[in-house]
Design a protein around this motif. Structure first.
Motif, PDB file in Angstrom:
ATOM      1  N   PRO A  47       7.432  14.439   4.497  1.00 10.37           N
ATOM      2  CA  PRO A  47       6.577  14.554   3.302  1.00 10.37           C
ATOM      3  C   PRO A  47       6.774  13.442   2.272  1.00 10.37           C
ATOM      4  O   PRO A  47       5.804  12.944   1.696  1.00 10.37           O
ATOM      5  CB  PRO A  47       6.983  15.925   2.724  1.00 10.37           C
ATOM      6  N   ARG A  48       8.016  13.042   2.041  1.00  9.61           N
ATOM      7  CA  ARG A  48       8.237  12.003   1.036  1.00  9.61           C
ATOM      8  C   ARG A  48       7.842  10.617   1.545  1.00  9.61           C
ATOM      9  O   ARG A  48       7.457   9.752   0.768  1.00  9.61           O
ATOM     10  CB  ARG A  48       9.699  12.025   0.576  1.00  9.61           C
ATOM     11  N   VAL A  49       7.937  10.415   2.859  1.00 10.46           N
ATOM     12  CA  VAL A  49       7.418   9.156   3.422  1.00 10.46           C
ATOM     13  C   VAL A  49       5.907   9.123   3.269  1.00 10.46           C
ATOM     14  O   VAL A  49       5.321   8.078   2.931  1.00 10.46           O
ATOM     15  CB  VAL A  49       7.821   9.023   4.901  1.00 10.46           C
ATOM     16  N   ALA A  50       5.240  10.258   3.492  1.00 14.37           N
ATOM     17  CA  ALA A  50       3.791  10.322   3.298  1.00 14.37           C
ATOM     18  C   ALA A  50       3.422  10.093   1.829  1.00 14.37           C
ATOM     19  O   ALA A  50       2.437   9.400   1.530  1.00 14.37           O
ATOM     20  CB  ALA A  50       3.267  11.684   3.772  1.00 14.37           C
ATOM     21  N   SER A  51       4.204  10.646   0.917  1.00 15.60           N
ATOM     22  CA  SER A  51       3.949  10.430  -0.512  1.00 15.60           C
ATOM     23  C   SER A  51       4.043   8.964  -0.880  1.00 15.60           C
ATOM     24  O   SER A  51       3.333   8.473  -1.769  1.00 15.60           O
ATOM     25  CB  SER A  51       4.949  11.237  -1.349  1.00 15.60           C
ATOM     26  N   MET A  52       4.917   8.237  -0.170  1.00 21.26           N
ATOM     27  CA  MET A  52       5.097   6.820  -0.448  1.00 21.26           C
ATOM     28  C   MET A  52       3.812   6.035  -0.224  1.00 21.26           C
ATOM     29  O   MET A  52       3.573   5.013  -0.884  1.00 21.26           O
ATOM     30  CB  MET A  52       6.210   6.271   0.454  1.00 21.26           C
ATOM     31  N   ALA A  53       2.952   6.515   0.685  1.00 19.39           N
ATOM     32  CA  ALA A  53       1.688   5.824   0.945  1.00 19.39           C
ATOM     33  C   ALA A  53       0.822   5.800  -0.311  1.00 19.39           C
ATOM     34  O   ALA A  53       0.227   4.768  -0.653  1.00 19.39           O
ATOM     35  CB  ALA A  53       0.943   6.509   2.093  1.00 19.39           C
ATOM     36  N   PHE A  54       0.751   6.909  -1.017  1.00 20.57           N
ATOM     37  CA  PHE A  54      -0.088   6.987  -2.215  1.00 20.57           C
ATOM     38  C   PHE A  54       0.563   6.282  -3.399  1.00 20.57           C
ATOM     39  O   PHE A  54      -0.120   5.673  -4.228  1.00 20.57           O
ATOM     40  CB  PHE A  54      -0.367   8.456  -2.534  1.00 20.57           C
ATOM     41  N   LEU A  55       1.891   6.337  -3.484  1.00 21.45           N
ATOM     42  CA  LEU A  55       2.583   5.618  -4.558  1.00 21.45           C
ATOM     43  C   LEU A  55       2.483   4.107  -4.342  1.00 21.45           C
ATOM     44  O   LEU A  55       2.366   3.342  -5.302  1.00 21.45           O
ATOM     45  CB  LEU A  55       4.046   6.056  -4.620  1.00 21.45           C
ATOM     46  N   GLY A  56       2.537   3.671  -3.080  1.00 26.34           N
ATOM     47  CA  GLY A  56       2.363   2.247  -2.796  1.00 26.34           C
ATOM     48  C   GLY A  56       0.981   1.764  -3.195  1.00 26.34           C
ATOM     49  O   GLY A  56       0.812   0.644  -3.709  1.00 26.34           O
ATOM     50  N   PHE A  57      -0.038   2.592  -2.977  1.00 31.75           N
ATOM     51  CA  PHE A  57      -1.400   2.244  -3.399  1.00 31.75           C
ATOM     52  C   PHE A  57      -1.452   2.087  -4.916  1.00 31.75           C
ATOM     53  O   PHE A  57      -2.050   1.132  -5.440  1.00 31.75           O
ATOM     54  CB  PHE A  57      -2.371   3.332  -2.942  1.00 31.75           C
ATOM     55  N   SER A  58      -0.814   3.006  -5.620  1.00 34.94           N
ATOM     56  CA  SER A  58      -0.785   2.936  -7.084  1.00 34.94           C
ATOM     57  C   SER A  58      -0.053   1.692  -7.572  1.00 34.94           C
ATOM     58  O   SER A  58      -0.412   1.112  -8.603  1.00 34.94           O
ATOM     59  CB  SER A  58      -0.104   4.196  -7.626  1.00 34.94           C
ATOM     60  N   ALA A  59       0.970   1.258  -6.824  1.00 36.51           N
ATOM     61  CA  ALA A  59       1.733   0.062  -7.213  1.00 36.51           C
ATOM     62  C   ALA A  59       0.943  -1.214  -6.953  1.00 36.51           C
ATOM     63  O   ALA A  59       1.006  -2.168  -7.733  1.00 36.51           O
ATOM     64  CB  ALA A  59       3.057   0.021  -6.451  1.00 36.51           C
ATOM     65  N   GLY A  60       0.186  -1.258  -5.854  1.00 32.06           N
ATOM     66  CA  GLY A  60      -0.524  -2.477  -5.497  1.00 32.06           C
ATOM     67  C   GLY A  60      -1.821  -2.693  -6.241  1.00 32.06           C
ATOM     68  O   GLY A  60      -2.278  -3.830  -6.398  1.00 32.06           O
ATOM     69  N   LEU A  61      -2.449  -1.621  -6.728  1.00 31.08           N
ATOM     70  CA  LEU A  61      -3.776  -1.737  -7.332  1.00 31.08           C
ATOM     71  C   LEU A  61      -3.826  -2.644  -8.560  1.00 31.08           C
ATOM     72  O   LEU A  61      -4.718  -3.491  -8.675  1.00 31.08           O
ATOM     73  CB  LEU A  61      -4.294  -0.338  -7.682  1.00 31.08           C
ATOM     74  N   PRO A  62      -2.891  -2.536  -9.522  1.00 32.89           N
ATOM     75  CA  PRO A  62      -3.030  -3.351 -10.740  1.00 32.89           C
ATOM     76  C   PRO A  62      -2.703  -4.823 -10.564  1.00 32.89           C
ATOM     77  O   PRO A  62      -3.115  -5.648 -11.398  1.00 32.89           O
ATOM     78  CB  PRO A  62      -2.050  -2.690 -11.718  1.00 32.89           C
ATOM     79  N   TYR A  63      -1.982  -5.189  -9.499  1.00 33.84           N
ATOM     80  CA  TYR A  63      -1.452  -6.550  -9.388  1.00 33.84           C
ATOM     81  C   TYR A  63      -2.556  -7.607  -9.448  1.00 33.84           C
ATOM     82  O   TYR A  63      -2.515  -8.524 -10.274  1.00 33.84           O
ATOM     83  CB  TYR A  63      -0.642  -6.681  -8.093  1.00 33.84           C
ATOM     84  N   MET A  64      -3.549  -7.508  -8.582  1.00 38.04           N
ATOM     85  CA  MET A  64      -4.604  -8.520  -8.541  1.00 38.04           C
ATOM     86  C   MET A  64      -5.535  -8.436  -9.739  1.00 38.04           C
ATOM     87  O   MET A  64      -6.212  -9.407 -10.079  1.00 38.04           O
ATOM     88  CB  MET A  64      -5.417  -8.375  -7.252  1.00 38.04           C
TER      89      MET A  64
END
Length: 451
Positions: A22-39
Motif C-alpha cells: 500500500p505505501r509503495v502504491a501511495s508513492m505513485a501519487f506522491l511522486g506525481f505531486s512532486a513532479g507536477l510543479p517543477y516544469m
C-alpha cells in the motif's frame, strides 16, 4: 530498518509483489505531486512568458528560481524537527508538512493564473518563487516519509515508483501543458495544474503517518541541547531557545552521521558526490550533440523525450525488483558501471551519424541504465540516514548528489570544442570510474566487517 545492504532474501515473485504494498502504491501519487510543479516554474513558464511578449532578459532572470531546489538543505532541519500547529496534531509531522507544501504550490499556481505576466511580471516571479519553495519543501517531506514508511528492502521499489510518477507529472506539466494551450489559455492551464495538486493532497489524507523509533545515540546528542539550556540561564530566553533548537535540529544530525560511520563517513559522502558525475556532466551537451549530428527536433522529442522517459521508468522498476533479489550494493555497483559505460554509446553514435536505430539504441541504454542506477542510489542513500534526522540528512545527500556534476558540467562545452563529441563522451564515461572504485571499496569493507 534492520535489513543490511547485502542481504538478498526474496524470490522473483516476492520481489515483484513489493510493488503492491500500500505505501509503495501511495508513492505513485506522491511522486506525481512532486513532479507536477517543477516544469511549471521552468520551461513551461518560459513558454508562457515568451508568448506573452516578455523580454528575453527578463525571462533569463527566472532561472534563478531554480536555486530554491539546490538550497533546500538549509530549511530541511525545520521540516525535520518543527511540528506544524493544528495540521501537525491532526496528520503527524511528515504528512502535515506534505499537505502544507502542496497548499503552497496550489496557491502559488492559482496566483500565477490570475496575474498578467506583462503588467505584473514581478508578481508572477513572486508566485513562481512560492511554487518553487513549496515544491522543494514537499520534496524534503516526501523523502522523509518514504524512508520512514517502509523497510530498506522496499526502498528501491519506492524510489522506482517515485521516478515513474514524477516523470509522468513532468510530461503532464510540459508537453501536456503545451497541448492544453491549443484549447485553453495559459491562465486556464495553470489553474488546471493547481487542481491536479489535489492528487497529492488526497493521497496525504488517505495515507498513514510512519511510526519511528528513536535511538539512544540521538537521545544522547539531544541531551547536549538540554545541557546548554541549563548552563546558560543568564542568557535571554529567546536566544537560549534559538541556540538550543539550532543544536538539536542542525548540529545533531551532522554529528549523528559522523558518529555512526566515523572515518567511513568520508567514503560514503564521496560515493554520493561521485555517483552521478558521469551523467550530469554530459547532460548539457546531449541536445547540441543530437542536433549537430543531424537528428531533427521531432526525432529528439519523440525518441529522447517520450521514449526516453519510458525507458527511465522501466530501468527504475527493474532496479526496484533487483535490489531485494540480489542486494543493494550489488545493484548499486551495476548501476555505476552501466551509467558510465552507456556514454560509449554516444561515442559510437558520433561515428555512425544520424541513424534513427542508433539513436534508439543510445537512448535505450542511457535512460534504462540511468533509471536503474537512480533507483539503487536513492535506496542506498535512504539506508544511510537515521530515523531521528531523516529529512535533514537525506536533504544533505540529495544536494551533494548533484553539485559536483553540475560544477564539472559547466566546462563540458569547452571540452567538446577542444576534442569533439566522440572523445567528450569517452571522457564523460571516464568520470564514472571513481564512483565504481568507491562502491567496490565500500563492498570490500562491508564484507570484511570494517563498515
Amino acid at each position: 530498518m534492520t535489513d543490511t545492504p547485502e542481504s538478498p532474501s526474496r524470490s522473483w515473485r516476492d520481489s515483484l509483489l513489493i510493488y503492491l504494498h500500500p505505501r509503495v502504491a501511495s508513492m505513485a501519487f506522491l511522486g506525481f505531486s512532486a513532479g507536477l510543479p517543477y516544469m511549471l516554474v521552468f520551461s513551461t513558464l518560459t513558454a508562457w512568458l515568451t508568448e506573452a511578449g516578455v523580454t528575453k532578459a527578463s525571462i533569463g532572470f527566472f532561472s534563478w528560481i531554480g536555486i530554491t531546489y539546490s538550497v533546500k538543505v538549509f530549511w530541511a532541519p525545520v521540516v525535520d524537527r518543527f511540528q506544524l500547529p493544528l495540521l501537525g496534531r491532526l496528520l503527524g509531522r511528515r504528512r502535515s508538512w506534505m499537505l502544507f507544501a502542496q497548499l503552497l504550490i496550489a496557491g502559488g499556481l492559482i496566483g500565477m493564473s490570475v496575474t498578467d505576466p506583462v503588467g505584473e511580471l514581478e508578481w508572477i516571479a513572486i508566485f513562481a518563487l512560492v511554487v518553487a519553495f513549496g515544491s522543494a519543501t514537499q520534496d524534503v517531506a516526501i523523502d522523509a516519509w518514504r524512508i520512514e514508511a517502509v523497510s530498506l528492502e522496499r526502498q528501491a521499489a519506492m524510489s522506482a515508483t517515485y521516478v515513474f510518477s514524477y516523470r509522468l507529472a513532468v510530461l503532464m506539466a510540459s508537453a501536456g501543458a503545451l497541448h492544453m494551450v491549443s484549447f485553453a489559455t495559459w491562465p486556464g492551464v495553470y489553474l488546471i495544474m493547481a487542481l491536479l495538486m489535489g492528487v497529492g493532497m488526497v493521497t496525504v489524507l488517505l495515507s498513514s503517518e510512519p511510526t519511528v523509533t528513536g535511538h539512544s545515540d540521538a537521545a544522547f546528542l539531544e541531551q547536549r541541547a538540554q545541557d546548554y539550556l541549563e548552563r546558560s540561564a543568564h542568557v535571554a530566553r529567546p536566544v537560549r531557545n534559538a541556540v538550543a533548537w539550532f543544536i538539536g535540529a542542525v548540529v545533531c544530525p551532522f554529528v549523528d552521521f559522523l558518529q555512526r560511520y566515523g572515518a567511513q563517513a568520508v567514503l560514503l559522502l564521496l560515493i554520493v558526490g561521485a555517483f552521478r558525475i558521469t551523467d550530469i556532466s554530459m547532460a548539457s551537451m546531449a541536445m547540441p550533440f543530437y542536433l549537430e549530428t543531424g537528428y531533427t527536433r521531432a526525432d529528439v522529442a519523440n525518441i529522447s523525450g517520450l521514449y526516453g522517459a519510458a525507458m527511465t521508468v522501466l530501468g527504475g522498476i527493474v532496479g526496484g525488483v533487483l535490489v531485494p533479489r540480489f542486494g543493494l550494493l550489488r545493484v548499486l555497483l551495476a548501476g555505476a558501471v552501466l551509467a558510465a559505460a552507456t556514454n560509449l554509446l554516444y561515442s559510437i553514435n558520433a561515428l555512425v551519424g544520424a541513424e534513427l536505430w542508433m539513436l534508439v539504441l543510445t537512448i535505450s541504454g542511457e535512460n534504462f541504465c540511468g533509471g536503474l542506477a537512480m533507483a539503487s542510489l536513492i535506496a542506498w542513500m535512504s539506508s544511510l540516514v537515521s530515523s531521528d534526522y531523516t529529512a535533514t540528512q537525506y536533504a544533505l545527500f540529495s544536494s551533494l548528489m548533484t553539485l559536483p556534476g553540475k560544477v564539472i558540467g559547466g566546462f563540458s562545452g569547452i571540452v567538446v570544442e577542444q576534442v569533439g563529441f566522440f572523445w567528450f563522451f569517452i571522457y564523460a564515461g571516464g568520470l564514472g570510474v571513481p564512483a565504481i572504485l568507491l562502491v567496490l571499496w565500500l563492498m570490500l569493507r562491508t564484507r570484511t566487517g570494517s563498515l
